[in-house]
Write an enzyme that holds these catalytic residues in place. Structure first.
Site, PDB file in Angstrom:
ATOM      1  N   GLY A 162       0.819  -1.208   0.000  1.00  0.00           N
ATOM      2  CA  GLY A 162       0.000   0.000   0.000  1.00  0.00           C
ATOM      3  C   GLY A 162       0.848   1.251   0.000  1.00  0.00           C
ATOM      4  O   GLY A 162       1.986   1.233  -0.443  1.00  0.00           O
ATOM      5  N   VAL A 164       1.449   5.434   1.981  1.00  0.00           N
ATOM      6  CA  VAL A 164       1.156   6.382   3.054  1.00  0.00           C
ATOM      7  C   VAL A 164       1.172   7.779   2.454  1.00  0.00           C
ATOM      8  O   VAL A 164       2.120   8.156   1.755  1.00  0.00           O
ATOM      9  CB  VAL A 164       2.200   6.302   4.184  1.00  0.00           C
ATOM     10  N   ASP A 274      11.227  -1.130  14.064  1.00  0.00           N
ATOM     11  CA  ASP A 274      11.581  -0.221  12.973  1.00  0.00           C
ATOM     12  C   ASP A 274      12.059   1.134  13.484  1.00  0.00           C
ATOM     13  O   ASP A 274      11.778   2.150  12.872  1.00  0.00           O
ATOM     14  CB  ASP A 274      10.347  -0.042  12.078  1.00  0.00           C
TER      15      ASP A 274
END
Length: 480
Positions: A162, A164, A274
């Protein structure tokens, strides 16, 4: 489930997440959803107790494939709003069937157990107006949120699953990051994926230094998470401008990061994985916001080896590179890297050639500028220990070990959480809609990156996909 039992165990070939080679690992699947691998078969209970990776098969989606090797299966799930994947292969179709059936059975059992708990909490399975509804949505949206309610300003990230986008809510002028995941990634053609529990975890997460979820909703083909976008600028931007932060300033940011990671580890049982400078922003008052905009970047390739990496190699902990299954200590390595950058003005390990970079991360001793104080050196040395078991924070005390380090002497941790410490730098913004720290190129004009389809309106109910995502809409308006 009081007794945790092993449902299935055995050897699997696991594909590396970063260096895409296959490694044999001995895996244990437990009835609480835990799925952990070892380099060697653990001989006794003590070895099994060692903190390993926190991968759970709860709400997972299973896929079978014959590529890149025959008898491969993939486990995919949403952790927070990020899609996590693990790829395995076995020698025979029968073996694969045994593993996938066992995993699916555990996942189904957990789902049933959770539904029963939800029914119990809501008093009656049929009464949807009770506690269950409150639990799922803290403040029920007064109207259905749709994609048409936002201006689409800038692509912040794009990945396999996807994208952002920086968006502006038309009604309020506030800025958000909208993470848009393709629905087919999470809903397999033949089965229903269970993303809702993860969605609920996100909704119920409340921590001052974590990006909050404002809305989540769905269109006919996408899941959308609308998250806070702090407008005090990226920490990366401020550090590049000043080259290095004072130890006091680094201590302030470090303390807020430790507070947030402690919450994720102890309250949510989530390893963030992350932590890097790009994922740290400042709010309008100068406090840290750890973002969750992450997407696995596509096609970061090293010309020499053509091995593909997901993520930013400079921040990878040694145990992740070696594909040893890992636990909470990876986050403390990440903290070490970002705090080293803040106080030393450069990365602890860097080489443009990925192979050489990995060698440095795995083998090279850490070096410090002469100007660095002894407490700072001690903290960074502890956080950047190669062996996660020896690392500061790598033991059972987790964050408490770091909080007690002498670098943080004098810090009252409850005051950190309550934002009682005065930020060392206050961004020069007048409100939450002030854009002076945004790139000029995308604040000057509105660009339509994702024109909402006509049928992206929430009123259009997609009969095929929609039932898979009951109650996938959320609004935090009551808490804003």
């Amino acid at each position: 489930m009081s007794d945790v039992a092993i449902v299935k165990e055995g050897w699997l070939h696991k594909r590396g997440e970063y260096i895409k080679t296959w490694r044999p690992r001995y895996f244990l699947l437990k009835n609480d959803g835990t799925f952990i691998g070892y380099k060697e078969r653990p001989q006794d209970v003590d070895q099994r107790e060692a903190p390993l990776n926190n991968f759970s098969v709860a709400q997972c989606q299973l896929m079978k494939t014959e590529r890149p090797r025959p008898n491969t299966f993939i486990i995919r799930c949403l952790q927070w709003t990020t899609v996590i994947e693990r790829t395995f292969h076995v020698e025979t179709p029968e073996e694969r069937e045994e593993w996938t059936t066992a995993i699916q059975t555990v996942a189904d059992g957990l789902k049933k157990q959770e539904e029963e708990e939800m029914d119990f909490r809501s008093g009656s399975p049929s009464d949807n107006s009770g506690a269950e509804e409150m639990e799922v949505s803290l403040a029920k949206p007064k109207h259905r949120v749709t994609m048409n309610e936002f201006e689409y300003l800038k692509l912040l990230g794009k990945g396999t699953f996807g994208k952002v986008i920086l968006v502006k809510e038309k009604a309020t002028g506030r800025y958000y990051a909208m993470k848009i995941l393709k629905k087919e990634v999470i809903v397999a053609k033949d089965e229903v994926a269970h993303t809702l529990t993860e969605n609920r975890v996100l909704q119920n997460s409340r921590h001052p230094f974590l990006t909050a979820l404002k809305y989540s909703f769905q269109t006919h083909d996408r899941l959308c998470f609308v998250m806070e976008y702090a407008n005090g600028g990226e920490l990366f931007f401020h550090l590049s401008r000043e080259r290095v932060f004072s130890e006091d300033r680094a201590r302030f940011y470090g303390a807020e990061i430790v507070s947030a990671l402690d919450y994720l580890h102890s309250e949510k049982n989530v390893v963030y994985r992350d932590l890097k400078l790009e994922n740290l922003m400042l709010d309008k008052d100068g406090h840290i916001k750890i973002t969750d905009f992450g997407l696995c970047k596509e096609g970061i390739k090293d010309g020499a080896t053509m091995k593909t990496f997901c993520g930013t190699p400079e921040y990878l902990a040694p145990e992740v590179l070696e594909d040893n299954d890992y636990g909470r200590a990876v986050d403390w390595w990440g903290l070490g890297v970002v705090m080293y950058e803040m106080m030393c003005g450069r990365l602890p390990f860097y080489n443009q050639d990925h192979e050489k970079l990995f060698e440095l991360i795995l083998m090279e001793e850490i070096r410090f500028p002469r100007t660095l104080g002894p407490e700072a050196k001690s903290l960074l040395s502890g956080l950047l220990k190669k062996d996660p078991k020896q690392r500061l924070g790598g033991g059972s005390e987790d964050a408490k070990e770091i909080m007690q380090h002498r670098f943080f002497a004098g810090i009252v941790w409850q005051h950190v959480y309550e934002k009682k410490l005065s930020p060392p730098f206050k961004p020069q913004v007048t409100s939450e809609t002030d854009t002076r720290y945004f790139d000029e190129e995308f604040t000057a004009q509105m660009i339509t990156i994702t024109p909402p389809d006509q049928d992206d309106s929430m009123e259009c109910v997609d009969s095929e996909r929609r039932p898979h995502f009951p109650q996938f809409s959320y609004s935090a308006s009551g808490t804003a």
